[in-house]
Design an enzyme around this catalytic site. Structure first.
Site, PDB file in Angstrom:
ATOM      1  N   ILE A 102       0.847  -1.189   0.000  1.00  0.00           N
ATOM      2  CA  ILE A 102       0.000   0.000   0.000  1.00  0.00           C
ATOM      3  C   ILE A 102       0.885   1.242   0.000  1.00  0.00           C
ATOM      4  O   ILE A 102       1.989   1.224   0.550  1.00  0.00           O
ATOM      5  CB  ILE A 102      -0.975  -0.016   1.207  1.00  0.00           C
ATOM      6  CG1 ILE A 102      -1.967   1.153   1.148  1.00  0.00           C
ATOM      7  CG2 ILE A 102      -0.240  -0.102   2.526  1.00  0.00           C
ATOM      8  CD1 ILE A 102      -3.136   1.041   2.136  1.00  0.00           C
ATOM      9  N   CYS A 103       0.404   2.300  -0.637  1.00  0.00           N
ATOM     10  CA  CYS A 103       1.056   3.605  -0.633  1.00  0.00           C
ATOM     11  C   CYS A 103       2.426   3.525  -1.308  1.00  0.00           C
ATOM     12  O   CYS A 103       2.524   3.302  -2.503  1.00  0.00           O
ATOM     13  CB  CYS A 103       1.121   4.115   0.809  1.00  0.00           C
ATOM     14  SG  CYS A 103       1.580   5.841   1.008  1.00  0.00           S
ATOM     15  N   HIS A 104       3.510   3.672  -0.524  1.00  0.00           N
ATOM     16  CA  HIS A 104       4.874   3.597  -1.048  1.00  0.00           C
ATOM     17  C   HIS A 104       5.404   2.159  -1.094  1.00  0.00           C
ATOM     18  O   HIS A 104       6.535   1.938  -1.524  1.00  0.00           O
ATOM     19  CB  HIS A 104       5.815   4.448  -0.190  1.00  0.00           C
ATOM     20  CG  HIS A 104       5.661   5.921  -0.403  1.00  0.00           C
ATOM     21  ND1 HIS A 104       4.645   6.649   0.165  1.00  0.00           N
ATOM     22  CD2 HIS A 104       6.403   6.794  -1.126  1.00  0.00           C
ATOM     23  CE1 HIS A 104       4.772   7.926  -0.185  1.00  0.00           C
ATOM     24  NE2 HIS A 104       5.832   8.044  -0.965  1.00  0.00           N
ATOM     25  N   SER A 151      -2.882  -0.911  -2.927  1.00  0.00           N
ATOM     26  CA  SER A 151      -3.794   0.197  -2.634  1.00  0.00           C
ATOM     27  C   SER A 151      -2.989   1.487  -2.548  1.00  0.00           C
ATOM     28  O   SER A 151      -1.763   1.461  -2.489  1.00  0.00           O
ATOM     29  CB  SER A 151      -4.545  -0.037  -1.328  1.00  0.00           C
ATOM     30  OG  SER A 151      -5.579  -0.983  -1.507  1.00  0.00           O
TER      31      SER A 151
END
Length: 169
Positions: A102-104, A151
């Site tokens: 998720i994210c990074h 995500s």
């Protein structure tokens, strides 16, 4: 029940670790926090939560786990140059194990050269990085492509967790 590895370093996005970790445990699965050094205290970037690394990456094998979760924040940046982290993720991918980021989190997949021909999402400012690594970017709350679950941000955590729990046995 599944055995899940959480890859973690300092400055992770607090909720992107806490929410999936708590939900995986609540669902009855085993979870290990894998860091660079066993026992090291890892602090979220908002300083809301901290975790101790259960195991060091040099002491684990991908075959010991059924799935990998990579929280975002600056943690992936702090892990992506570690050869053992990259080997672990590559071996899990070769075995077709679920890898959720998720994210990074996809920064680790970029450094492991695992994005060619894949469709993922991530923190939107990383779009160019994932596209340059060979992936198709979709701006959606969760994208599932074979064994990858990705995500964008904390607001996508409900969908992220839902898809993780679907694949855990």
């Amino acid at each position: 029940m599944s055995n899940v590895a959480f890859l973690l370093a300092n400055d992770f996005e607090d909720s992107e670790m806490k929410v999936p970790y708590d939900e995986v445990i609540k669902a009855g699965h085993q979870a290990d926090i894998i860091g660079i050094k066993k026992g090291e205290t890892l602090l979220g970037k908002k300083k809301e939560v901290s975790y101790a690394a259960d195991k060091a990456i040099a002491d684990v094998q991908a075959g010991d786990y059924d799935a990998i979760i990579i929280p975002g924040g600056s943690s992936p940046e702090n892990l992506r140059q570690n050869a053992d982290i990259l080997k672990f993720v590559k071996e899990a991918n070769e075995a077709g194990k679920p890898i959720a980021s998720i994210c990074h989190g996809p920064q680790i997949l970029i450094s492991a050269d695992l994005l060619k021909g894949r469709t993922i999402t991530c923190y939107p400012p990383l779009k160019d990085d994932v596209v340059n690594a060979g992936a198709e970017f979709k701006d959606e709350e969760v994208v599932v492509d074979r064994n990858y679950i990705t995500s964008r941000t904390p607001k996508d955590e409900p969908a992220f967790v839902r898809e993780i729990l679907k694949v855990l046995k």
